[in-house]
Design an enzyme around this catalytic site. Structure first.
Site, PDB file in Angstrom:
ATOM      1  CB  THR A  71      -8.656  -0.842  -7.195  1.00  0.00           C
ATOM      2  OG1 THR A  71      -8.778   0.446  -7.741  1.00  0.00           O
ATOM      3  CG2 THR A  71      -8.338  -1.753  -6.986  1.00  0.00           C
ATOM      4  CB  SER A 100      -7.014  -0.421   1.810  1.00  0.00           C
ATOM      5  OG  SER A 100      -7.192  -0.918   0.472  1.00  0.00           O
ATOM      6  CB  SER A 101     -11.898  -0.990   0.290  1.00  0.00           C
ATOM      7  OG  SER A 101     -12.545   0.150   1.107  1.00  0.00           O
ATOM      8  CG  ASP A 136      -8.213   5.201  -0.368  1.00  0.00           C
ATOM      9  OD1 ASP A 136      -9.305   4.982  -0.550  1.00  0.00           O
ATOM     10  OD2 ASP A 136      -7.375   4.192  -1.269  1.00  0.00           O
ATOM     11  N   GLY A 157     -13.471  -1.593  -7.315  1.00  0.00           N
ATOM     12  CA  GLY A 157     -14.838  -0.989  -7.073  1.00  0.00           C
ATOM     13  C   GLY A 157     -14.634  -0.013  -5.161  1.00  0.00           C
ATOM     14  N   GLY A 158     -13.679   0.681  -5.300  1.00  0.00           N
ATOM     15  CA  GLY A 158     -13.349   1.388  -3.896  1.00  0.00           C
ATOM     16  C   GLY A 158     -14.029   0.274  -2.546  1.00  0.00           C
ATOM     17  NE  ARG A 207      -3.920   1.424   0.897  1.00  0.00           N
ATOM     18  CZ  ARG A 207      -4.932   2.358   0.072  1.00  0.00           C
ATOM     19  NH1 ARG A 207      -5.306   2.142  -1.547  1.00  0.00           N
ATOM     20  NH2 ARG A 207      -6.312   2.519   0.397  1.00  0.00           N
TER      21      ARG A 207
END
Ligand code: DON
Length: 559
Positions: free
Chosen positions: A370, A441-442, A412, A462-463, A95
């Site tokens: 993403t 993050s997701s 984010d 897809g966030g 990340r």
């Protein structure tokens, strides 16, 4: 009977949007699923030339950085989950990280209002990229073929060119004015005449950057000419990233999160991704419910799953952040009796307003883009990885002379209490901005095993919708028995606590479901199709079954 009715319903829904029914892809030796046919092809060639799944994953990641610039990257970051032939399971956190000179005041004013688009556009929006460090760490630990041979295919694609698909041209057109405005002097995605499907695109600057990475590994990016040019670019354009930010960046190996669902062992990404916590919380709250007798097209299923998601996302907002900076109450959040209690407030046929839900722990004990790919080789090595620039084309800033887009992952972070980010997510101090911190993050790369044997690999972009997408692709296969391809294509729905609505894909939620959900107190929000989920199912006889989301150009290649 119920299953066949569900299947008929599925067929009707799928047909309503997407033409003839596709079938899954099957193979025995190896499989690659990614967002782009050319990247999947590169991965397949690495597998066929003796590389393992991790080698192929590295080559897919670099190929995506060339042919899928909306999300594929060397200027962003991601998370990967791995399973080795020996049965080891690991997660890799690459990340992005906040530069040392960061502070919230760069992005919001004293009253917590955003200062323009500083967190989403231009160099200030970029966290320190993690992708090259992540891939290099992966290679050092598990690679088999020489590093240079894994970067080389991406160099060739960048130099010899790649052909644009129809969907890519649509995306580029949508963002071209912004790309042009932010990169007046150097924009390989901006054409004087508009692009058309079938046009070939080249990126010589990226080929040269990738050559330095090929020849010097991570140092080819974080030190030397690439780093120098990137820092000069930052200085010229008002960014804050420095040479020492780049030099100090490290990818991190961590044990993944683990939970159970009906005899399956579910492994997913831990903080600083919220994906694993959300997925395991939602599965934990759903496990005791009669999902398959309700059926995947039933209003009960849509209602109950949305209620579960509402509660899990409320916890996300309050408790989750980078564990290197804040205490994340993981054990408490995943505790079975906590989840049981949390789910006990769900009412049949009645929505709970989000205003009445907050973080659920009794007290704080410790206080459009993403992309996902999956590679499996025939020996039991698997990588499932999500990588991102955050928004479409990230910050839309192309590092001058280097040919790659920088992320806008600073967005984010929770920039101010209650201020929603691009995905409408709100957060608390746990995800407040701080130098060196990784933003929440997701991303939810996930592996499912049964009795020690891989059963399923899943992931999606897809966030904020990623965890509910992964949840549904999981349930579509293991609860409702859909084949892999149908499981990723099936219409999706999403709830994230705030905003308080169920989001569903254009025209893909039955009118009867809509009527009932409204009667039960839900607000509905139609949206464009979202997520591009990938999955591989591992059958007991060794057969690999792949599904690649038809919302994009996603492609399975296998042998
Ligand atoms: O890490 C996150 O949760 C976001 N940066 C992911 C962004 C994303 O999935 C965009 N895709 N459509």
């Amino acid at each position: 009977m119920i299953t066949s009715l569900v299947t008929l319903l599925f067929i009707a829904l799928l047909r309503s949007n997407a033409g003839p029914l596709p079938s899954s892809h099957f193979a025995c030796e190896g499989m690659v699923v990614s967002a782009h046919p050319l990247a999947s092809e590169v991965g397949l060639q690495v597998l066929q030339s003796g590389g393992n799944a991790f080698d192929a994953g590295i080559s897919v990641e670099f190929a995506l950085a060339v042919v899928f610039p909306i999300a594929g990257n060397i200027g962003g970051g991601g998370f990967a989950l791995l399973h080795t032939a020996e049965g080891e399971i690991q997660s890799l956190n690459y990340r992005e990280q906040a530069p040392a000179g960061i502070s919230a005041q760069l992005y919001v004013d004293d009253s917590g209002q955003p200062l323009g688009k500083k967190s989403t556009e231009g160099p200030l929006a970029a966290g320190i990229p993690g992708t090259v460090a992540g891939m290099y760490a992966l290679h050092q630990q598990y690679g088999q073929l020489p590093w240079s041979s894994l970067v080389q295919p991406a160099i060739e694609l960048a130099r010899k060119g790649w052909v644009l698909t129809f969907k890519e041209v649509e995306q580029i057109k949508k963002y071209q004015a912004d790309l042009q405005r932010l990169n007046p002097e150097d924009c390989y995605l901006c054409a004087t005449k508009s692009f058309r499907a079938g046009d070939t695109l080249y990126n010589e600057a990226l080929a040269a950057t990738l050559e330095r990475i090929r020849d010097h590994g991570a140092a080819g990016f974080y030190r030397g000419p690439t780093a120098e040019q990137l820092v000069a670019f930052m200085q010229a354009k008002g960014g804050i990233m420095t040479a020492s930010d780049l030099e100090n960046y490290q990818a991190i190996w961590r044990a993944p999160l683990q939970g159970q669902y009906k005899g399956y062992d579910v492994y997913s990404m831990g903080p600083p991704s919220s994906g694993g916590v959300l997925l395991l919380q939602m599965l934990g709250m759903l496990e005791t419910q009669p999902l398959s007798s309700w059926g995947m097209g039933s209003t009960q299923y849509l209602h109950h799953t949305s209620e579960v998601a509402r509660r899990a996302y409320a916890d996300r907002a309050l408790y989750l952040g980078d564990p290197d900076f804040v205490e994340v109450p993981l054990n408490a959040l995943l505790d079975e009796s906590y989840l049981k209690r949390r789910a006990s407030s769900i009412q049949a046929k009645k929505a709970t307003p989000s205003s009445r839900i907050s973080g659920g722990l009794p007290a704080l004990p410790e206080s459009d883009e993403t992309t996902h790919y999956i590679v499996a080789d025939g020996k039991g090595n698997i990588i499932t990885a999500t990588t991102s620039l955050n928004g479409a084309y990230g910050s839309k800033s192309i590092a001058t002379g280097l040919g790659f887009l920088l992320n806008n992952t600073i967005d984010d972070f929770s920039l101010a209490p209650g201020l929603p980010n691009s995905y409408g997510l709100v957060g608390s101090t746990a995800n407040a901005i701080a130098p060196g911190k990784r933003m929440l993050s997701s991303m939810t790369p996930t592996l499912v095993l049964k009795e020690g044997k891989p059963v399923l690999a899943i992931g999606s972009p897809g966030g904020s919708t990623i965890p509910t997408t992964v949840l549904q692709v999981f349930l579509n296969q293991l609860e409702f028995g859909l084949p892999a391809q149908w499981a990723v294509d099936f219409p999706r729905f999403h709830h994230q606590w705030l905003p308080d609505h169920i989001r569903y894909e254009n025209g893909r939620l039955d009118k009867k479901n809509q009527r009932q959900l409204k009667q039960w107190g839900h607000t509905l929000q139609e949206s464009a199709p979202y997520g591009r989920a990938e999955t591989i199912r591992f059958h007991p006889d060794g057969t690999l079954e792949g599904g690649a989301d038809r919302r994009g150009d996603d492609a399975v290649r296998s042998y």
